[in-house]
Scaffold this motif. Structure first.
Motif, PDB file in Angstrom:
ATOM      1  N   ASP A 280       2.046  16.071   6.374  1.00 18.19           N
ATOM      2  CA  ASP A 280       3.043  14.999   6.521  1.00 18.19           C
ATOM      3  C   ASP A 280       2.443  13.685   6.025  1.00 18.19           C
ATOM      4  O   ASP A 280       1.331  13.345   6.443  1.00 18.19           O
ATOM      5  N   TYR A 281       3.198  12.944   5.218  1.00 22.97           N
ATOM      6  CA  TYR A 281       2.683  11.653   4.757  1.00 22.97           C
ATOM      7  C   TYR A 281       2.569  10.707   5.934  1.00 22.97           C
ATOM      8  O   TYR A 281       3.392  10.581   6.773  1.00 22.97           O
TER       9      TYR A 281
ATOM     10  N   GLN B 210      10.914  -5.813  16.867  1.00 23.99           N
ATOM     11  CA  GLN B 210      11.360  -5.576  15.489  1.00 23.99           C
ATOM     12  C   GLN B 210      10.149  -5.586  14.566  1.00 23.99           C
ATOM     13  O   GLN B 210       9.333  -6.511  14.618  1.00 23.99           O
ATOM     14  N   GLU B 211      10.044  -4.557  13.726  1.00 21.56           N
ATOM     15  CA  GLU B 211       9.019  -4.564  12.677  1.00 21.56           C
ATOM     16  C   GLU B 211       9.520  -5.494  11.573  1.00 21.56           C
ATOM     17  O   GLU B 211      10.655  -5.357  11.122  1.00 21.56           O
ATOM     18  N   TYR B 212       8.695  -6.426  11.152  1.00 20.50           N
ATOM     19  CA  TYR B 212       9.186  -7.391  10.164  1.00 20.50           C
ATOM     20  C   TYR B 212       8.151  -7.618   9.075  1.00 20.50           C
ATOM     21  O   TYR B 212       7.113  -8.222   9.297  1.00 20.50           O
TER      22      TYR B 212
ATOM     23  N   TYR C 135       0.822  -1.199   0.000  1.00 22.45           N
ATOM     24  CA  TYR C 135       0.000   0.000   0.000  1.00 22.45           C
ATOM     25  C   TYR C 135       0.859   1.253   0.000  1.00 22.45           C
ATOM     26  O   TYR C 135       0.359   2.334   0.175  1.00 22.45           O
ATOM     27  N   ILE C 136       2.163   1.098  -0.159  1.00 19.10           N
ATOM     28  CA  ILE C 136       2.978   2.320  -0.118  1.00 19.10           C
ATOM     29  C   ILE C 136       3.579   2.667  -1.476  1.00 19.10           C
ATOM     30  O   ILE C 136       3.173   3.641  -2.088  1.00 19.10           O
ATOM     31  N   THR C 137       4.515   1.875  -1.965  1.00 16.21           N
ATOM     32  CA  THR C 137       5.160   2.266  -3.212  1.00 16.21           C
ATOM     33  C   THR C 137       4.280   1.912  -4.403  1.00 16.21           C
ATOM     34  O   THR C 137       3.739   0.819  -4.481  1.00 16.21           O
TER      35      THR C 137
ATOM     36  N   GLY D  45      11.220   7.582  15.028  1.00 17.45           N
ATOM     37  CA  GLY D  45      12.594   7.559  14.528  1.00 17.45           C
ATOM     38  C   GLY D  45      12.860   6.892  13.201  1.00 17.45           C
ATOM     39  O   GLY D  45      14.003   6.856  12.760  1.00 17.45           O
ATOM     40  N   GLU D  46      11.817   6.385  12.499  1.00 14.54           N
ATOM     41  CA  GLU D  46      12.121   5.716  11.228  1.00 14.54           C
ATOM     42  C   GLU D  46      12.690   6.679  10.192  1.00 14.54           C
ATOM     43  O   GLU D  46      13.357   6.247   9.260  1.00 14.54           O
ATOM     44  N   VAL D  47      12.427   7.984  10.356  1.00 15.87           N
ATOM     45  CA  VAL D  47      12.989   8.935   9.388  1.00 15.87           C
ATOM     46  C   VAL D  47      14.287   9.576   9.886  1.00 15.87           C
ATOM     47  O   VAL D  47      14.867  10.397   9.193  1.00 15.87           O
TER      48      VAL D  47
HETATM   49  C1  CS2 Z   1       5.886   2.964   8.305  1.00 19.58           C
HETATM   50  C2  CS2 Z   1       6.588   2.811   7.007  1.00 19.58           C
HETATM   51  O1  CS2 Z   1       6.739   0.872   8.851  1.00 19.58           O
HETATM   52  C3  CS2 Z   1       6.287   1.922   9.296  1.00 19.58           C
HETATM   53  O2  CS2 Z   1       6.134   2.152  10.468  1.00 19.58           O
HETATM   54  O3  CS2 Z   1       5.811   4.184   8.884  1.00 19.58           O
HETATM   55  O4  CS2 Z   1       5.909   1.813   6.346  1.00 19.58           O
HETATM   56  C4  CS2 Z   1       6.686   4.049   6.137  1.00 19.58           C
HETATM   57  O5  CS2 Z   1       5.418   4.483   5.773  1.00 19.58           O
HETATM   58  C5  CS2 Z   1       7.467   3.747   4.909  1.00 19.58           C
HETATM   59  O6  CS2 Z   1       8.715   3.270   5.273  1.00 19.58           O
HETATM   60  C6  CS2 Z   1       7.608   4.960   4.055  1.00 19.58           C
HETATM   61  O7  CS2 Z   1       8.390   4.678   2.970  1.00 19.58           O
END
Ligand code: CS2
Ligand code: MG
Length: 408
Positions: free
Chosen positions: A407-408, A343-345, A172-174, A266-268
């Motif tokens: 913000d996305y 961990q997000e997986y 659902y993202i790219t 912190g993902e960004v």
């Molecule tokens: C999201 C990501 O995984 C997450 O928590 O915030 O999927 C994020 O939307 C994407 O990495 C954006 O490219």
């Protein structure tokens, strides 16, 4: 010992993975991931034009000095593109180090602190019913933790982390249909009125044991985030992710004054300088950086150590854009880190992905087990890679109903 050359590949099954292979005169090679979602050609160009030519002839065992050379030597520092490129080289150097030592990389950090790492999956639903089905799907597979996102009634478009199509959890993202981004429309009021009760219904349906996570994706102002956190307190979330815009390290103060909901962000972020205040001032509970765009294992480990001093736990980013190489690098840190959190997986183990990146890492009952093979424990099949190339794609954007960029 010397680095003799390096290659960069872009592509993968439905992905633009940026994979680096560093060769040495000892015959040992290392693999790294530099994938920056929807901007993949840029770390690849940084690698090809600047870094690879400069590191040829260096001793690959000096990964710390090579990291400092890339970072300090650039003069203009940080930024996701540069840090993703450094991350790819750094991962490959740790892979080489592990292979030379004949040890899995986690042994070089200090060995295992746990047998496996708890992961979370993404449940998503066009509406709450659909989301409940998606959560059940992961619970049935043995997951102990699930991130939940669902469509908001009356919201002009689906909302963050939600597929327009019922039951579609994969992509659902790219969007690979073109370079022009799809526009999503956001309405904070509708979200804030609907989501706390929806989260409570999920808690009631699945009981007290399930770890429930929710991602706001940086869309609320500090005051709105504080109000939202207060409203969701009875749900007992494992974490509330990215409630405020990520650039402002002071933005979480108000939320902290009003609520005890665990916060992850912190993902960004791509360096310790974006989260040191958050960590030192206890404004967060989980740090979400990734080894890919936070400069590789060398820099991410510094963040993990700082976090550990302040009782902040890890929750590395693992969105579908991460390749199995970066997930492996994170798996080695996860099994070692005394302050591991979760961990997000989402690197869905498709046969195509497994053929491109064979490994013995595996997921069972929502737990990720790290391979004991020397190095990072992931192979890269270059014959398979030959069928893939870069595909232009786009990342959606968000506007408010009146057209204001958000913000996305
Ligand atoms: C999201 C990501 O995984 C997450 O928590 O915030 O999927 C994020 O939307 C994407 O990495 C954006 O490219
Ligand atoms: Mg997120």
């Amino acid at each position: 010992m010397k680095i003799t050359g390096a290659k960069v590949f872009i592509g993968g099954p439905g992905k633009n993975y940026v994979t680096v292979k560093i060769m040495t005169d000892a015959g040992v090679f290392g693999l790294g991931d530099g994938t920056l979602n929807s901007r993949e050609t840029l770390p690849a160009a940084y690698l090809q034009d600047y870094l690879i030519p400069a590191i040829i002839g260096m001793d690959p065992r000096n990964s710390e000095d090579i990291w400092q050379f890339m970072y300090r030597g650039a003069y203009f520092r940080k930024g996701p593109i540069a840090m993703a490129a450094f991350g790819a080289i750094d991962m490959a150097l740790w892979d080489i180090k592990g292979k030379l030592a004949n040890m899995p990389v986690y042994q070089l950090f200090g060995g295992k602190s746990r047998t496996a790492a708890m992961v979370y999956a993404h449940a998503t639903g066009a509406d709450l019913d659909d989301l409940m089905t998606s959560v059940q799907h992961y619970v049935d597979q043995g997951y102990k933790a699930v991130r939940v996102q669902c469509g908001i009634p009356g919201m002009p478009t689906a909302g963050y982390g939600v597929s327009e199509t019922k039951g579609d959890v994969a992509n659902y993202i790219t969007d690979f249909s073109g370079i022009q981004p799809k526009v999503e429309v956001w309405d904070t009021g509708r979200y804030m009125r609907y989501m706390p009760d929806a989260l409570m219904q999920i808690r009631e349906r699945f009981g007290p044991e399930l770890k429930i996570l929710h991602d706001v994706h940086h869309r609320l102002t500090p005051r709105e985030a504080a109000a939202f956190a207060k409203a969701v307190e009875p749900v007992d979330l494992f974490w509330l992710e990215g409630p405020t815009p990520a650039e402002d390290q002071d933005a979480l103060k108000l939320l902290r004054q009003h609520s005890t909901v665990p916060v992850a962000i912190g993902e960004v972020f791509n360096s310790i300088w974006e989260c040191n205040k958050l960590i030192e001032q206890n404004l967060i509970d989980f740090i979400r950086v990734s080894v890919t765009y936070a400069g590789g294992i060398t820099h991410a480990k510094r963040i993990v150590d700082l976090a550990g001093l302040h009782n902040v736990r890890t929750g590395f980013h693992g969105a579908p854009s991460h390749s199995p190489i970066s997930m492996a690098a994170q798996a080695h840190l996860n099994v070692w880190a005394p302050n591991f959190g979760i961990q997000e997986y989402l690197v869905l183990g498709t046969p195509e992905c497994d053929a491109l990146f064979p490994s013995d890492h595996y997921l069972e009952n929502g737990m990720f087990y790290v391979s004991d093979a020397p190095g990072l424990g992931v192979e890269f099949n270059e014959d398979e890679a030959a069928q893939y190339s870069y595909k232009a794609g786009s990342h959606p954007i968000v506007r408010l109903e009146d057209g204001t960029m958000w913000d996305y």
